[in-house]
Scaffold this motif. Structure first.
Motif, PDB file in Angstrom:
ATOM      1  N   UNK A   1       0.832  -1.207   0.000  1.00  0.00           N
ATOM      2  CA  UNK A   1       0.000   0.000   0.000  1.00  0.00           C
ATOM      3  C   UNK A   1       0.866   1.257   0.000  1.00  0.00           C
ATOM      4  N   UNK A   2       1.952   1.242   0.737  1.00  0.00           N
ATOM      5  CA  UNK A   2       2.860   2.389   0.763  1.00  0.00           C
ATOM      6  C   UNK A   2       3.452   2.649  -0.624  1.00  0.00           C
ATOM      7  N   UNK A   3       3.869   1.599  -1.311  1.00  0.00           N
ATOM      8  CA  UNK A   3       4.426   1.744  -2.661  1.00  0.00           C
ATOM      9  C   UNK A   3       3.376   2.305  -3.606  1.00  0.00           C
ATOM     10  N   UNK A   4       2.169   1.768  -3.539  1.00  0.00           N
ATOM     11  CA  UNK A   4       1.091   2.234  -4.418  1.00  0.00           C
ATOM     12  C   UNK A   4       0.786   3.707  -4.145  1.00  0.00           C
ATOM     13  N   UNK A   5       0.719   4.088  -2.881  1.00  0.00           N
ATOM     14  CA  UNK A   5       0.449   5.502  -2.544  1.00  0.00           C
ATOM     15  C   UNK A   5       1.589   6.424  -2.993  1.00  0.00           C
ATOM     16  N   UNK A   6       2.818   5.939  -2.919  1.00  0.00           N
ATOM     17  CA  UNK A   6       3.952   6.734  -3.410  1.00  0.00           C
ATOM     18  C   UNK A   6       3.819   6.999  -4.907  1.00  0.00           C
ATOM     19  N   UNK A   7       3.491   5.962  -5.655  1.00  0.00           N
ATOM     20  CA  UNK A   7       3.327   6.119  -7.106  1.00  0.00           C
ATOM     21  C   UNK A   7       2.144   7.043  -7.402  1.00  0.00           C
ATOM     22  N   UNK A   8       1.104   6.955  -6.601  1.00  0.00           N
ATOM     23  CA  UNK A   8      -0.080   7.801  -6.791  1.00  0.00           C
ATOM     24  C   UNK A   8       0.274   9.288  -6.684  1.00  0.00           C
ATOM     25  N   UNK A   9       1.296   9.621  -5.896  1.00  0.00           N
ATOM     26  CA  UNK A   9       1.740  11.015  -5.791  1.00  0.00           C
ATOM     27  C   UNK A   9       2.373  11.503  -7.087  1.00  0.00           C
TER      28      UNK A   9
ATOM     29  N   UNK B   1       8.706  -0.207  -9.875  1.00  0.00           N
ATOM     30  CA  UNK B   1       8.970   0.223 -11.251  1.00  0.00           C
ATOM     31  C   UNK B   1       7.976  -0.384 -12.231  1.00  0.00           C
ATOM     32  N   UNK B   2       7.675  -1.662 -12.071  1.00  0.00           N
ATOM     33  CA  UNK B   2       6.719  -2.329 -12.950  1.00  0.00           C
ATOM     34  C   UNK B   2       5.318  -1.739 -12.783  1.00  0.00           C
ATOM     35  N   UNK B   3       4.932  -1.467 -11.537  1.00  0.00           N
ATOM     36  CA  UNK B   3       3.621  -0.885 -11.255  1.00  0.00           C
ATOM     37  C   UNK B   3       3.520   0.519 -11.860  1.00  0.00           C
TER      38      UNK B   3
ATOM     39  N   UNK C   1       3.210   0.435 -15.635  1.00  0.00           N
ATOM     40  CA  UNK C   1       1.870   0.025 -16.059  1.00  0.00           C
ATOM     41  C   UNK C   1       0.887   1.191 -15.954  1.00  0.00           C
ATOM     42  N   UNK C   2       0.949   1.948 -14.871  1.00  0.00           N
ATOM     43  CA  UNK C   2       0.054   3.084 -14.679  1.00  0.00           C
ATOM     44  C   UNK C   2       0.316   4.150 -15.745  1.00  0.00           C
ATOM     45  N   UNK C   3       1.577   4.435 -16.013  1.00  0.00           N
ATOM     46  CA  UNK C   3       1.921   5.441 -17.026  1.00  0.00           C
ATOM     47  C   UNK C   3       1.445   4.996 -18.399  1.00  0.00           C
ATOM     48  N   UNK C   4       1.645   3.730 -18.742  1.00  0.00           N
ATOM     49  CA  UNK C   4       1.206   3.234 -20.054  1.00  0.00           C
ATOM     50  C   UNK C   4      -0.309   3.350 -20.215  1.00  0.00           C
ATOM     51  N   UNK C   5      -1.062   3.006 -19.189  1.00  0.00           N
ATOM     52  CA  UNK C   5      -2.514   3.124 -19.253  1.00  0.00           C
ATOM     53  C   UNK C   5      -2.917   4.585 -19.379  1.00  0.00           C
ATOM     54  N   UNK C   6      -2.270   5.437 -18.619  1.00  0.00           N
ATOM     55  CA  UNK C   6      -2.557   6.867 -18.657  1.00  0.00           C
ATOM     56  C   UNK C   6      -2.294   7.443 -20.056  1.00  0.00           C
TER      57      UNK C   6
END
Length: 92
Positions: free
Chosen positions: A20-28, A71-73, A76-81
């Motif tokens: 969850x911490x990693x996901x929230x970091x990427x969300x920033x 990095x993989x997560x 993936x988010x950037x590619x979808x965006x």
């Protein structure tokens, strides 16, 4: 379409907290909607994901389980965006 990330977690689970911490970091860095759901007390989630938590879903599709590779997560988010931006531009 916006990006929705779901983290299937368990209370008191160290790996879940790290995920969850990693996901929230990427969300920033790359915005997306985030929902954290707990298998505790949820029979359906427990039977589907209980042995694999934490599980990360992006737009309803399983992305990772047990651990989140930052990095993989993020990739993936950037590619979808980027796909969403191209689709919106094509519809304009």
């Amino acid at each position: 379409m916006s990006i929705k990330v779901e983290v299937i977690s368990r209370r008191g689970c160290h790996l879940c907290e790290v995920a969850e911490e990693i996901v929230r970091d990427v969300q920033q860095e790359v915005p997306f909607e985030l929902e954290v759901m707990f298998v505790d007390g949820d029979v359906e989630l427990e039977s589907k994901y209980g042995e694999e938590v934490p599980v990360t879903l992006i737009n309803g599709r399983r992305h990772d389980y047990f651990r989140v590779d930052r990095l993989r997560f993020k990739k993936a988010i950037i590619e979808i965006s980027e796909r969403e931006v191209k689709t919106e531009e094509g519809n304009a």
